[in-house]
Design an enzyme around this catalytic site. Structure first.
Site, mmCIF file in Angstrom:
data_model
loop_
_atom_site.group_PDB
_atom_site.id
_atom_site.type_symbol
_atom_site.label_atom_id
_atom_site.label_comp_id
_atom_site.label_asym_id
_atom_site.label_seq_id
_atom_site.Cartn_x
_atom_site.Cartn_y
_atom_site.Cartn_z
ATOM 1 N N HIS A 62 0.818 -1.218 0.000
ATOM 2 C CA HIS A 62 0.000 0.000 0.000
ATOM 3 C C HIS A 62 0.853 1.270 0.000
ATOM 4 C CE1 HIS A 62 -2.586 -2.863 2.599
ATOM 5 N NE2 HIS A 62 -2.889 -3.034 1.326
ATOM 6 N N LYS A 72 5.678 6.617 7.442
ATOM 7 C CA LYS A 72 5.167 5.724 8.475
ATOM 8 C C LYS A 72 6.294 5.301 9.409
ATOM 9 C CE LYS A 72 1.619 3.546 5.591
ATOM 10 N NZ LYS A 72 1.220 2.271 4.957
ATOM 11 N N TYR A 132 1.174 1.690 13.682
ATOM 12 C CA TYR A 132 1.673 2.595 12.658
ATOM 13 C C TYR A 132 1.487 4.031 13.149
ATOM 14 C CZ TYR A 132 -0.162 -1.384 9.878
ATOM 15 O OH TYR A 132 -0.498 -2.620 9.399
ATOM 16 N N ASP A 168 -6.174 -6.620 -1.817
ATOM 17 C CA ASP A 168 -4.737 -6.729 -2.038
ATOM 18 C C ASP A 168 -4.414 -7.650 -3.212
ATOM 19 O OD1 ASP A 168 -4.182 -4.911 -0.075
ATOM 20 O OD2 ASP A 168 -3.572 -6.386 1.421
#
Length: 189
Positions: A62, A72, A132, A168
């Site tokens: 992603h 991130k 995250y 995905d």
């Protein structure tokens, strides 16, 4: 904290320095001053978590397109993961290279992922929780992805995925995605 630059520009592993005594240990996981001294993002506007039940679960790959790219800071707080990034920045010397780190709750290492990289992971144990810290607000219209098994990238996953979402599985392979990038002007991250 121990900051180690990685082969993809802007990516770092960040390991805690634990102070131990008879009670256990204490470690700093984030310090604005130390991050700034290394030229890293210090503003994280979202803190998210994912839980994966089964070993072999794969999430990714992603990323967020302009004008909403994300930095991130990823950590595994329960279990173990094989965390992966792909450099999608065309002007980068590591363009289309991938990099992996094993993150675990036991070791506490964090993966600092710069803007312009796709991110995903595979769980190495059951009952995994990943945290995250994210530098930008999620923008659904800017969400993108690349197939985890894209032959143009050639990620060497630890094992075939046992669980992966239909979304995905539907990400395009990079050769098709690159055409989409170029057509839509998304090559600039």
């Amino acid at each position: 904290m121990q900051f180690t630059p990685l082969k993809i520009e802007g990516a770092w592993s960040i390991s805690p320095v634990r102070i131990e005594d008879e009670r256990g240990w204490f470690a700093r996981l984030f310090c604005e001053q130390e991050f700034a001294e290394h030229g890293l993002e210090t503003r994280f506007v979202q803190h998210s978590a994912s839980y994966s039940r089964e070993s072999g679960t794969l999430r990714g790959m992603h990323y967020q397109k302009e004008p909403h790219p994300e930095t991130k800071l990823v950590s595994c707080v329960q279990g173990r993961i094989w965390d992966v990034i792909i450099d999608l920045r065309p002007d980068s010397p590591s363009y289309l290279d991938w990099l992996s780190l094993e993150l675990s709750a036991e070791e506490g290492m964090q993966f600092y992922i710069p803007q312009g990289c796709a991110h995903g992971f595979q769980t190495l144990t059951d009952d995994v929780i990943v945290h995250y810290l994210i530098s930008n607000f999620h923008a659904p219209d800017a969400a993108g992805g690349i197939r985890f098994d894209d032959p143009a990238v050639g990620i060497d996953w630890p094992s075939p995925p046992t669980v992966i979402s239909p979304k995905d599985l539907s990400w395009p392979i990079l050769s098709r995605e690159r055409q989409v990038f170029e057509t839509a002007g998304y090559l600039e991250f």
